[in-house]
Design a protein around this motif. Sequence first.
Motif, PDB file in Angstrom:
ATOM      1  N   LEU A  91     -27.440 -11.425  -3.080  1.00  0.00           N
ATOM      2  CA  LEU A  91     -26.553 -12.771  -3.035  1.00  0.00           C
ATOM      3  C   LEU A  91     -26.204 -13.082  -4.535  1.00  0.00           C
ATOM      4  CD1 LEU A  91     -24.789 -15.079  -1.896  1.00  0.00           C
ATOM      5  CD2 LEU A  91     -27.309 -16.181  -1.821  1.00  0.00           C
ATOM      6  N   ALA A  92     -27.024 -13.153  -5.353  1.00  0.00           N
ATOM      7  CA  ALA A  92     -26.904 -13.459  -6.865  1.00  0.00           C
ATOM      8  C   ALA A  92     -25.878 -12.383  -7.539  1.00  0.00           C
ATOM      9  CB  ALA A  92     -28.016 -13.632  -7.774  1.00  0.00           C
ATOM     10  N   ILE A  93     -26.141 -11.213  -7.286  1.00  0.00           N
ATOM     11  CA  ILE A  93     -25.230 -10.192  -7.760  1.00  0.00           C
ATOM     12  C   ILE A  93     -23.745 -10.312  -7.467  1.00  0.00           C
ATOM     13  CG2 ILE A  93     -24.588  -7.648  -7.749  1.00  0.00           C
ATOM     14  CD1 ILE A  93     -27.721  -7.020  -7.477  1.00  0.00           C
ATOM     15  N   ILE A  94     -23.593 -10.806  -6.133  1.00  0.00           N
ATOM     16  CA  ILE A  94     -22.045 -10.994  -5.846  1.00  0.00           C
ATOM     17  C   ILE A  94     -21.621 -12.022  -6.558  1.00  0.00           C
ATOM     18  CG2 ILE A  94     -20.774 -11.646  -3.925  1.00  0.00           C
ATOM     19  CD1 ILE A  94     -22.799 -10.246  -1.893  1.00  0.00           C
ATOM     20  N   LEU A  95     -22.305 -13.438  -6.503  1.00  0.00           N
ATOM     21  CA  LEU A  95     -21.865 -14.589  -7.489  1.00  0.00           C
ATOM     22  C   LEU A  95     -21.716 -14.254  -8.715  1.00  0.00           C
ATOM     23  CD1 LEU A  95     -23.974 -17.144  -5.605  1.00  0.00           C
ATOM     24  CD2 LEU A  95     -21.684 -16.718  -5.319  1.00  0.00           C
ATOM     25  N   LEU A  96     -22.405 -13.455  -9.385  1.00  0.00           N
ATOM     26  CA  LEU A  96     -22.328 -13.317 -10.821  1.00  0.00           C
ATOM     27  C   LEU A  96     -21.220 -12.181 -11.256  1.00  0.00           C
ATOM     28  CD1 LEU A  96     -26.121 -12.892 -11.585  1.00  0.00           C
ATOM     29  CD2 LEU A  96     -24.486 -14.703 -12.285  1.00  0.00           C
ATOM     30  N   THR A  97     -20.826 -11.398 -10.178  1.00  0.00           N
ATOM     31  CA  THR A  97     -19.902 -10.574 -10.301  1.00  0.00           C
ATOM     32  C   THR A  97     -18.455 -11.393 -10.370  1.00  0.00           C
ATOM     33  OG1 THR A  97     -20.843  -8.767  -9.363  1.00  0.00           O
ATOM     34  CG2 THR A  97     -18.512  -8.598  -9.420  1.00  0.00           C
ATOM     35  N   ARG A  98     -18.531 -12.274  -9.424  1.00  0.00           N
ATOM     36  CA  ARG A  98     -17.253 -13.190  -9.581  1.00  0.00           C
ATOM     37  C   ARG A  98     -17.224 -14.237 -10.796  1.00  0.00           C
ATOM     38  NH1 ARG A  98     -14.743 -14.094  -4.788  1.00  0.00           N
ATOM     39  NH2 ARG A  98     -14.166 -16.047  -5.320  1.00  0.00           N
ATOM     40  N   ILE A  99     -18.298 -14.579 -11.491  1.00  0.00           N
ATOM     41  CA  ILE A  99     -18.398 -15.350 -12.409  1.00  0.00           C
ATOM     42  C   ILE A  99     -18.048 -14.475 -13.722  1.00  0.00           C
ATOM     43  CG2 ILE A  99     -20.137 -16.292 -14.287  1.00  0.00           C
ATOM     44  CD1 ILE A  99     -21.594 -17.373 -12.053  1.00  0.00           C
ATOM     45  N   TYR A 106     -19.918  -8.743 -17.331  1.00  0.00           N
ATOM     46  CA  TYR A 106     -20.545  -8.223 -16.133  1.00  0.00           C
ATOM     47  C   TYR A 106     -22.153  -7.923 -16.019  1.00  0.00           C
ATOM     48  CZ  TYR A 106     -15.651  -7.973 -14.161  1.00  0.00           C
ATOM     49  OH  TYR A 106     -14.454  -8.432 -14.013  1.00  0.00           O
ATOM     50  N   SER A 107     -22.361  -8.167 -17.414  1.00  0.00           N
ATOM     51  CA  SER A 107     -23.948  -7.902 -17.705  1.00  0.00           C
ATOM     52  C   SER A 107     -25.016  -8.597 -16.724  1.00  0.00           C
ATOM     53  CB  SER A 107     -24.420  -8.102 -19.147  1.00  0.00           C
ATOM     54  OG  SER A 107     -24.080  -9.568 -19.377  1.00  0.00           O
ATOM     55  N   LEU A 108     -24.418  -9.828 -16.545  1.00  0.00           N
ATOM     56  CA  LEU A 108     -25.117 -10.732 -15.662  1.00  0.00           C
ATOM     57  C   LEU A 108     -25.489 -10.057 -14.283  1.00  0.00           C
ATOM     58  CD1 LEU A 108     -23.292 -14.143 -16.131  1.00  0.00           C
ATOM     59  CD2 LEU A 108     -25.813 -13.496 -16.704  1.00  0.00           C
ATOM     60  N   ALA A 109     -24.775  -9.378 -13.574  1.00  0.00           N
ATOM     61  CA  ALA A 109     -24.429  -8.662 -12.408  1.00  0.00           C
ATOM     62  C   ALA A 109     -25.478  -7.591 -12.618  1.00  0.00           C
ATOM     63  CB  ALA A 109     -23.339  -8.434 -11.688  1.00  0.00           C
ATOM     64  N   VAL A 110     -25.426  -6.969 -13.628  1.00  0.00           N
ATOM     65  CA  VAL A 110     -26.126  -5.765 -14.004  1.00  0.00           C
ATOM     66  C   VAL A 110     -27.569  -6.068 -14.056  1.00  0.00           C
ATOM     67  CG1 VAL A 110     -26.566  -3.585 -15.397  1.00  0.00           C
ATOM     68  CG2 VAL A 110     -24.485  -4.385 -14.980  1.00  0.00           C
ATOM     69  N   GLY A 111     -28.147  -7.120 -14.811  1.00  0.00           N
ATOM     70  CA  GLY A 111     -29.268  -7.623 -15.063  1.00  0.00           C
ATOM     71  C   GLY A 111     -29.864  -7.887 -13.668  1.00  0.00           C
ATOM     72  N   MET A 112     -29.038  -8.663 -12.754  1.00  0.00           N
ATOM     73  CA  MET A 112     -29.844  -9.008 -11.515  1.00  0.00           C
ATOM     74  C   MET A 112     -30.092  -7.534 -10.827  1.00  0.00           C
ATOM     75  SD  MET A 112     -30.817 -11.452  -9.775  1.00  0.00           S
ATOM     76  CE  MET A 112     -30.366 -12.817 -11.014  1.00  0.00           C
ATOM     77  N   GLY A 113     -29.238  -6.647 -10.785  1.00  0.00           N
ATOM     78  CA  GLY A 113     -29.475  -5.330 -10.285  1.00  0.00           C
ATOM     79  C   GLY A 113     -30.836  -4.853 -10.547  1.00  0.00           C
ATOM     80  N   VAL A 114     -31.221  -4.815 -12.006  1.00  0.00           N
ATOM     81  CA  VAL A 114     -32.697  -4.410 -12.448  1.00  0.00           C
ATOM     82  C   VAL A 114     -33.900  -5.450 -11.886  1.00  0.00           C
ATOM     83  CG1 VAL A 114     -34.044  -4.157 -14.493  1.00  0.00           C
ATOM     84  CG2 VAL A 114     -31.539  -3.488 -14.521  1.00  0.00           C
ATOM     85  N   THR A 115     -33.341  -6.759 -11.586  1.00  0.00           N
ATOM     86  CA  THR A 115     -34.463  -7.549 -11.088  1.00  0.00           C
ATOM     87  C   THR A 115     -34.593  -7.114  -9.518  1.00  0.00           C
ATOM     88  OG1 THR A 115     -33.927  -9.599 -12.453  1.00  0.00           O
ATOM     89  CG2 THR A 115     -34.913  -9.884 -10.481  1.00  0.00           C
ATOM     90  N   LEU A 116     -33.697  -6.760  -8.853  1.00  0.00           N
ATOM     91  CA  LEU A 116     -33.722  -6.393  -7.662  1.00  0.00           C
ATOM     92  C   LEU A 116     -34.450  -4.968  -7.402  1.00  0.00           C
ATOM     93  CD1 LEU A 116     -30.670  -6.303  -4.879  1.00  0.00           C
ATOM     94  CD2 LEU A 116     -32.451  -4.236  -4.844  1.00  0.00           C
ATOM     95  N   LEU A 117     -34.367  -4.154  -8.419  1.00  0.00           N
ATOM     96  CA  LEU A 117     -35.150  -2.961  -8.390  1.00  0.00           C
ATOM     97  C   LEU A 117     -36.573  -3.263  -8.721  1.00  0.00           C
ATOM     98  CD1 LEU A 117     -35.351   0.161  -8.485  1.00  0.00           C
ATOM     99  CD2 LEU A 117     -34.826   0.151 -10.755  1.00  0.00           C
ATOM    100  N   GLY A 118     -36.979  -4.193  -9.445  1.00  0.00           N
ATOM    101  CA  GLY A 118     -38.305  -4.556  -9.580  1.00  0.00           C
ATOM    102  C   GLY A 118     -39.003  -5.180  -8.603  1.00  0.00           C
ATOM    103  N   LEU A 119     -38.238  -6.082  -7.552  1.00  0.00           N
ATOM    104  CA  LEU A 119     -38.605  -6.430  -6.248  1.00  0.00           C
ATOM    105  C   LEU A 119     -39.142  -5.461  -5.499  1.00  0.00           C
ATOM    106  CD1 LEU A 119     -36.120  -9.600  -5.633  1.00  0.00           C
ATOM    107  CD2 LEU A 119     -38.667  -9.676  -6.378  1.00  0.00           C
TER     108      LEU A 119
END
Length: 426
Positions: free
Chosen positions: A188-196, A91-104
């Motif tokens: 959207l990426a967070i949702i997909l990465l959670t499923r992956i 689940y690190s993929l979804a967490v990392g994308m969350g950090v990216t969202l905060l950066g945006l």
Amino acid sequence: MASETNLGAIHARASATASVKSVFPILLSISFCHLLNDTVQSLIPAVYPLLKQALGLDLGQIGIIALTSQFTASILQPIVGLYTDRRPQPYSLAVGMGVTLLGLVCFAIAPTYGTVLAAAALVGIGSAVFHPESSRVARLASGGQHGKAQSLFQLGGNAGTALGPLLARYVLRNSQPRIAWFSVLALLAIILLTRIGMWVKDHHFDKPKSITIDPNRLAAVPAHQVQHAPLSNKKIGVSLAILVALMFSKFFYLASLISYFTFYLMSRFRVSVESAQLHLALFLGAVAAGTFFGGPVGDKLGRKLVIWCSILGVLPFTLVLPYVNLFWTSVLSVIIGLILASAFSAILVYAQELLPGRIGMVSGLFFGLAFGMGGIGSAFLGRLADRTSIDFVYHLCAYLPAIGILTAFLPDLGPAKVHRPDPAPA
């Protein structure tokens, strides 16, 4: 030594066979997430002119923004890869994308240069978490066709890199707060990465299993299924050093185009910001298209041939580029993008085959080098452009692909098509 090589062949076949049933759904999903991630990443260079005007920045400061994002990713990616080699985190993929969202979000509201640098660092951290683990997922879902899988994975990333400037042109409209709209892509990426991550956990890829080897089976592995003759540690070290030099050549040159192509076109040909962004999008689109060919060709003919052609083969075009008009600049940039783009998948899979037990670390190291060298290149070339001219930078960088001659010293690992696993039983 032969037995160790045979053991590696059995281990590789076991890992690939375990994932062969799930090749396309997972591989396409992780490639699409790579598209979303790199769309966000490529937004940063696309808004450089906007930030330059809004905050009164010079080209050196623009280079520092690129350095902050890319160098942060460069430092952290090998560390993340090494850690997840030992303790996979689905689940690190979804967490990392969350950090990216905060950066945006920070980019959208940043009132000062310091805040922009903090936002760039957050985006870099998100990228550092994403790339090593997502590259591992692509390999798990490859069904043994590692080059093709990496090319498809890279195709998603480069398509996103091409989409970023194009979307920036129509979405931002010279408004910094509108950067926040790109957070929808991250969500959207967070949702997909959670499923992956759920797929990885359900198939127990997050818990590496020991393999019991029958000595008779070990001795019976056919010679044609052995990847290559065992290499000494010295030879592996020299090969990795050459690959790093080739990465330097590729990504320093790409830094000159990705970070400063808009400024080059605006300075030399007096085009508008919108027109320059469109030319940048064409170049990045060519990079996205060219990415896919390196992996499948490498699977059939060998990685070394692809590296030869994609690095050294682009030299005639880079030498001509600084002397032509706008039309031919656009044409040559597309040709350069198509040829040069095929290198990374071949280099990455070649390195993974040199160190097959360190997939996460190797992926993190080479993605980190890609980001780090791009960031250092952006900062260095920005300072150089301030002291000389943007035209001088392009004349100098034209010679970088000549480093491709070092490919001659790489050992020939052979085509990878002989390593594909047998079909999994129903």
